[in-house]
Design a protein around this motif. Structure first.
Motif, PDB file in Angstrom:
ATOM      1  N   LYS A  36     -11.805 -11.802  19.088  1.00  0.00           N
ATOM      2  CA  LYS A  36     -12.317 -10.543  18.328  1.00  0.00           C
ATOM      3  C   LYS A  36     -11.346 -10.377  16.710  1.00  0.00           C
ATOM      4  N   TYR A  37     -12.263  -9.839  15.837  1.00  0.00           N
ATOM      5  CA  TYR A  37     -11.760  -9.620  14.484  1.00  0.00           C
ATOM      6  C   TYR A  37     -10.776  -8.444  14.497  1.00  0.00           C
ATOM      7  N   GLY A  38      -9.491  -8.631  14.368  1.00  0.00           N
ATOM      8  CA  GLY A  38      -8.570  -7.365  14.422  1.00  0.00           C
ATOM      9  C   GLY A  38      -8.288  -7.027  12.864  1.00  0.00           C
ATOM     10  N   CYS A  39      -7.048  -7.678  12.616  1.00  0.00           N
ATOM     11  CA  CYS A  39      -6.345  -7.531  11.355  1.00  0.00           C
ATOM     12  C   CYS A  39      -6.757  -8.651  10.131  1.00  0.00           C
ATOM     13  N   GLY A  40      -7.168  -9.762  10.577  1.00  0.00           N
ATOM     14  CA  GLY A  40      -7.617 -10.771   9.592  1.00  0.00           C
ATOM     15  C   GLY A  40      -6.621 -11.385   8.950  1.00  0.00           C
ATOM     16  N   GLY A  42      -3.694 -12.783  10.748  1.00  0.00           N
ATOM     17  CA  GLY A  42      -2.868 -13.664  11.597  1.00  0.00           C
ATOM     18  C   GLY A  42      -1.808 -12.827  12.282  1.00  0.00           C
ATOM     19  N   GLU A  43      -1.898 -11.376  12.176  1.00  0.00           N
ATOM     20  CA  GLU A  43      -0.731 -10.734  12.866  1.00  0.00           C
ATOM     21  C   GLU A  43      -0.974  -9.776  14.126  1.00  0.00           C
ATOM     22  N   CYS A  44      -2.416  -9.621  14.493  1.00  0.00           N
ATOM     23  CA  CYS A  44      -2.664  -9.049  15.653  1.00  0.00           C
ATOM     24  C   CYS A  44      -2.591  -9.753  16.877  1.00  0.00           C
ATOM     25  N   GLY A  45      -3.369 -10.832  16.931  1.00  0.00           N
ATOM     26  CA  GLY A  45      -3.563 -11.822  18.185  1.00  0.00           C
ATOM     27  C   GLY A  45      -4.772 -11.574  18.534  1.00  0.00           C
ATOM     28  N   ALA A  46      -5.905 -10.612  18.128  1.00  0.00           N
ATOM     29  CA  ALA A  46      -6.891 -10.566  18.896  1.00  0.00           C
ATOM     30  C   ALA A  46      -8.177 -11.597  18.694  1.00  0.00           C
ATOM     31  N   CYS A  47      -7.731 -12.335  17.731  1.00  0.00           N
ATOM     32  CA  CYS A  47      -8.800 -13.608  17.265  1.00  0.00           C
ATOM     33  C   CYS A  47      -8.289 -14.927  18.097  1.00  0.00           C
ATOM     34  N   ARG A  57      -4.338 -18.622  16.116  1.00  0.00           N
ATOM     35  CA  ARG A  57      -5.052 -17.604  15.562  1.00  0.00           C
ATOM     36  C   ARG A  57      -6.290 -17.730  14.865  1.00  0.00           C
ATOM     37  N   CYS A  59      -8.447 -16.361  12.808  1.00  0.00           N
ATOM     38  CA  CYS A  59      -8.800 -15.374  11.607  1.00  0.00           C
ATOM     39  C   CYS A  59      -8.307 -16.224  10.333  1.00  0.00           C
TER      40      CYS A  59
HETATM   41 FE1  FES Z   1      -5.523 -10.350  14.049  1.00  0.00          FE
HETATM   42 FE2  FES Z   1      -6.472 -12.737  13.818  1.00  0.00          FE
HETATM   43  S1  FES Z   1      -7.533 -10.856  13.584  1.00  0.00           S
HETATM   44  S2  FES Z   1      -4.405 -12.131  14.243  1.00  0.00           S
END
Ligand code: FES
Length: 150
Positions: A36-40, A42-47, A57, A59
């Motif tokens: 998933k695209y979260g923060c873009g 590299g900080e949230c881990g969704a990707c 990561r 993104c």
């Molecule tokens: Fe948050 Fe990649 S979208 S770390």
């Protein structure tokens, strides 16, 4: 420029600029919507995906950096119609609220278990330390991770 990627065991040849984030290629070109695209940033881990079994990561990772590596997305964890034990554990623990972060959580635990079959609670917490859940279901996520350890 044509790039060759191996994703979930399948080879792909793609004409994309080499600096394109791997996340964009996975989602937009290969229709793999697990990451998933979260923060873009590299900080949230969704990707997150696995590259050579290690967490990455996507993104902030140029697609060119993933050439010649085995990439596994959440979509590719299940094998022969069987969910990965980590996926199964997250379902059984009802760890999802909105579910947006779970790709990153599941991939982080899978990466941990790939290298340590019996992680301690402290090691599980460390593996999830940089994955964000905005719903606050951290307790259920930790329970799911514990359940995934056989
Ligand atoms: Fe948050 Fe990649 S979208 S770390």
């Amino acid at each position: 420029m044509t790039l060759k990627l191996t994703v979930n065991g399948k080879r792909h040849e793609l004409s994309v600029p080499p600096q394109t984030p791997l996340l964009n290629v996975l989602r937009n070109d290969l229709a793999l919507n697990g990451p998933k695209y979260g923060c873009g940033l590299g900080e949230c881990g969704a990707c997150s995906v696995l590259i050579g079994g290690m967490i990455a990561r996507t993104c902030v990772l140029p697609v060119s950096a993933a050439v010649d590596h085995d990439i596994t997305t959440l979509d590719g964890l299940a094998q022969n119609g069987q969910l990965d034990p980590v996926q199964q554990a997250f379902i059984e623990a009802q760890a999802a609220q909105c579910g947006y972060c779970l790709n990153g959580m599941i991939m982080a635990i899978r990466a941990l278990l790939n290298h340590n079959e019996q992680p301690s609670t402290q090691q599980i917490r460390a593996a999830l330390e940089h994955n964000l859940c905005r719903c606050g279901t951290h307790v259920e996520i930790l329970q799911a991770a514990q359940r995934a350890v056989v």
